[in-house]
Scaffold this active site. Structure first.
Site, mmCIF file in Angstrom:
data_model
loop_
_atom_site.group_PDB
_atom_site.id
_atom_site.type_symbol
_atom_site.label_atom_id
_atom_site.label_comp_id
_atom_site.label_asym_id
_atom_site.label_seq_id
_atom_site.Cartn_x
_atom_site.Cartn_y
_atom_site.Cartn_z
ATOM 1 N N ASP A 1 -4.187 -2.325 4.818
ATOM 2 C CA ASP A 1 -3.541 -1.821 3.606
ATOM 3 C C ASP A 1 -3.170 -0.371 3.918
ATOM 4 O OD1 ASP A 1 -2.868 -0.775 1.175
ATOM 5 O OD2 ASP A 1 -4.828 -1.087 0.231
ATOM 6 N N GLU B 1 1.686 -6.171 -1.076
ATOM 7 C CA GLU B 1 0.326 -5.824 -1.493
ATOM 8 C C GLU B 1 -0.209 -6.755 -2.584
ATOM 9 O OE1 GLU B 1 0.832 -1.669 -2.349
ATOM 10 O OE2 GLU B 1 1.107 -1.200 -0.237
ATOM 11 N N LYS C 1 4.236 7.966 2.483
ATOM 12 C CA LYS C 1 4.660 6.576 2.281
ATOM 13 C C LYS C 1 5.764 6.510 1.223
ATOM 14 C CE LYS C 1 2.780 2.178 0.655
ATOM 15 N NZ LYS C 1 1.534 1.467 0.345
ATOM 16 N N ASP D 1 -0.839 -3.618 -9.939
ATOM 17 C CA ASP D 1 -1.252 -2.804 -8.792
ATOM 18 C C ASP D 1 -0.779 -1.367 -8.974
ATOM 19 O OD1 ASP D 1 -1.691 -1.632 -6.358
ATOM 20 O OD2 ASP D 1 -0.550 -3.060 -5.170
#
Ligand code: AMP
Length: 690
Positions: free
Chosen positions: A8, A148, A70, A171
């Site tokens: 992850d 994810e 990211k 999420d």
């Protein structure tokens, strides 16, 4: 022995997991003995340090520390500069992945070769490819990139063998938000719909606290700490700590030391929830969107699965349970679920793809709840096309979002073709749902060539195919089934024309009437006039006369019509060749616009005056006024000048600044040819058929 892990690669924290001897996924601790590694890089004398130490250095205000990269994955302009070096988001992600790999190898005592890496469902194909590159640069064979929420659902569903369960995977990480509607059955994990915002995450909640305290300070002392970046870094860390504290207790405090003052402020949960309400609401509207897209009611949901550290904020649970009236599932650690699911997927891939393992007899790892995974496309794929009245460009969607992967679809587009040219069509591949092309990502440019001419428009069927690895194939066929030659090209930097009306192209679909207005004053005698004739003749042979009429006017002191509008190339060529200098006087007191206006006024379709001038006209003001009269009724003026022509004047008489061109005699033919091609060109003028 081949070893595969699940990773992850988070915005704020990353985790790595593997299937243990017991067949269950487990997190591998890093060299600091921690299960999560901060996705922060600090450069010490040019050497990257990743994780906890880097995060601490950042908290001290070290400028050589970087995080949240990211969020910039796929942004070709992003660079982190340190000590004369620059790093892309791929470089920085590679450093995080390398740390995860080497720490895990030390912990396991063996090499890790393969990995499944997760990305937010909302990541574009470019961002996925970048993530894969970072994985490869770190030394992994990347088995696949998975979403994810899908990974979390795999982890959650791995021990479900019975009833079908439909969950919303909510999420909320440090920098991104994803929401997916997922159905888990005995055999499969099926994603039904997905949405998200990759610029919304825990960091925005930190900023809410930071802004609140900074404004209290400012109110009290009339100055704020916001201008000082070193201080801001420190305050940001404190803000995050306050936020986390509020997940465990009702109120928390925050101290600011600035300008010789130390102040302590309090904040409680309710106040925090109230200040952050716009952020929570932003997530709720995406949840609603997913339900609408999937045509599901809230009663159809069995539970909401929480993933991502930010779901620990009580305000998230409060609002979701109130709005959707269903259980919140917190059975797996929200920080670890994604990595665990990725490890399960990696294990399945190693088996199903028969990755050769020289020591396979040692591999006792068995399958864990192997289920088929069905994912959906997180974005629509479309094409830039002109709308039905040719007034603007639109993003015409070919494969809508939320289609199951792999997915294929084709759509027909109408293309005006010409008889004398290599008919081509440009396919600008878009990713996104917005109508305005530039509100989406333009992810590819393809050119179809060798298209047959058809008087009544050729119909091209554009086919898109999207496979499991996120690879898109583009192809085209004519309606008679003929496959078209297709080449991929770099996307031009300047795409601003997508916001303008497809004007020139529009006109090319209509009949085109054009008058040459050639300067015949004394200065044109000899070589210049010869070149002008050559250029005009080249124009004629490059224009599609099936859809155009051309006339010839000579101008100096007077105006003479050598040829009125005709589609007969012989007549046009004869007229061009019969022009001699001085036949309209030797000076420049005239102008062609009044005459051309009369000749073009009643013509239908696109109308142009192509002026060629080599000197300064004596009555410029009058010429500009008459040219403007033409512009007003939609007669376009293109002005080409050379020699002592006045550049500003050329712009003033042109209907657009881009229509004024100053060149030299040797390039005249080239310029005329180009204009003929642009006027005839069809490449972007395809229209939507539906
Ligand atoms: P992730 O990207 O899933 O690792 O999530 C990281 C985010 O979760 C960061 O913004 C953290 O501040 C936030 N976070 C972690 N623990 C908590 C907590 N107990 N309460 C609120 N936010 C948290």
């Amino acid at each position: 022995m081949r070893k595969a892990v699940g990773i992850d690669l988070g915005t704020t924290y990353s985790a790595i997991s593997i299937i243990g001897e017991d067949g269950l996924p487990r997190i591998i601790k890093n060299s600091e003995g921690e299960r999560l590694t901060p996705s922060v890089v600090y450069f010490e004398d040019g050497k990257p340090i990743v994780g906890k130490e880097a995060k601490e250095m950042q908290a001290f205000g070290a400028e050589a520390a970087v995080s949240l990269f990211k969020r910039s994955m796929g942004d070709t302009n992003y660079r982190f500069f340190v000590e004369d070096k620059e790093y892309t988001p791929v470089d920085l992600s590679t450093m995080v992945l390398s740390k995860l790999k080497s720490d895990a190898e030390s912990e396991l005592g063996e090499n890790i070769t393969h990995a499944v890496i997760t990305v937010p469902a909302y990541f574009s194909d470019f961002q996925r490819r970048n993530t894969k590159t970072a994985g490869e640069n770190a030394g992994f064979t990347v088995l696949r990139i998975i979403n994810e929420p899908t990974a979390a659902a795999i982890a959650f569903g791995s021990n479900k063998f019975k009833d079908d369960t439909t969950v919303l995977v909510y999420d909320l990480g440090g920098g991104t938000f994803d929401i997916s509607l997922i159905k888990i059955s005995k055999e499969e994990v099926e994603v039904i719909a997905t949405a998200g915002n990759h610029e919304l995450g825990g960091k925005d909640w930190d900023d809410v606290i930071l802004r609140y305290f900074a404004s209290l300070f400012e109110e009290q002392y009339g100055e704020g700490p916001f201008l000082y970046s070193v201080l801001i870094n420190d305050l940001r860390v404190k803000a995050e700590a306050t936020k986390i504290a509020l997940s465990n207790k009702n109120s928390s405090s925050f101290s600011i030391t600035f300008s010789g003052k130390i102040v302590r402020y309090e904040i409680n949960r309710d106040k925090f929830a109230q200040l952050a309400a716009p952020l929570t609401e932003a997530t709720i509207s995406l949840v609603d969107q997913v339900l609408i897209d999937a045509n599901y009611q809230k009663e159809d949901i069995d539970g909401i699965l929480f993933i991502g550290g930010s779901t620990r904020m009580p305000m998230i649970e409060d609002i979701l349970s109130k709005r959707y009236d269903c259980p919140i599932i917190k059975s797996i650690d929200p920080d670890e679920a994604v990595a665990l699911g990725a490890a399960i997927q990696a294990n399945i891939d190693m088996h199903t793809r028969s990755i050769p393992d020289p020591e396979s007899h040692k591999n006792q790892t068995f399958f864990l709840a192997s289920k088929t995974i069905k994912d959906v496309m997180s974005h629509s794929l479309g094409i830039v096309a002109a709308n039905s009245d040719n007034s603007k460009y639109l993003n015409s969607i070919i494969i809508p979002k939320n289609q199951p992967i792999p997915s294929t679809n084709s759509k027909p587009y109408k293309l005006q073709t010409g008889s004398k040219i290599d008919n081509q069509m440009e396919v600008y591949l878009t990713q996104g749902e917005n109508e305005r092309p530039l509100d989406n990502q333009i992810i590819g440019l393809y050119r179809f060539s060798g298209i047959s001419h058809n008087k009544n428009n050729t119909v091209i069927n554009v086919l898109y195919e999207y496979d499991e690895n996120g690879i898109i194939q583009v192809s085209g066929k004519e309606s008679n089934g003929k496959s078209l030659n297709c080449t991929k090209e770099p996307i031009p930097e300047d795409l601003s024309w997508l916001d303008r009306a497809p004007e020139l192209h529009q006109k090319s679909t209509e009949h085109l009437s054009l008058y040459f207005a050639i300067d015949l004053s004394g200065s044109m005698s000899g070589h210049p006039l010869k070149e002008a004739r050559k250029a005009a003749n080249s124009f004629v042979s490059n224009i599609d006369l099936a859809h155009s009429s051309i006339g010839v006017i000579g101008v100096s002191d007077k105006v003479k019509i050598f040829q009125s509008l005709t589609q007969n190339s012989k007549k046009i060529t004869n007229a061009i060749n019969s022009m001699v200098e001085g036949s309209t006087g030797y000076c420049n007191s005239g102008q062609p616009f009044t005459e051309a206006y009369k000749l073009l006024e009643k013509e239908k379709g696109a109308r142009f005056i192509l002026v060629l001038a080599d000197g300064v006209w004596s009555n410029q003001e009058h010429a500009i006024a008459e040219a403007k009269r033409c512009h007003k009724v939609g007669i376009d003026v293109i002005a080409i000048g050379f020699g002592s022509a006045d550049e500003q004047f050329l712009k003033d008489i042109s209907s657009l600044d881009e229509n004024a061109l100053f060149t030299d005699l040797s390039k005249l033919t080239e310029s005329f040819t180009k204009i003929a091609q642009v006027l005839t060109e069809n490449t972007s003028s395809m229209q939507m058929l539906r």
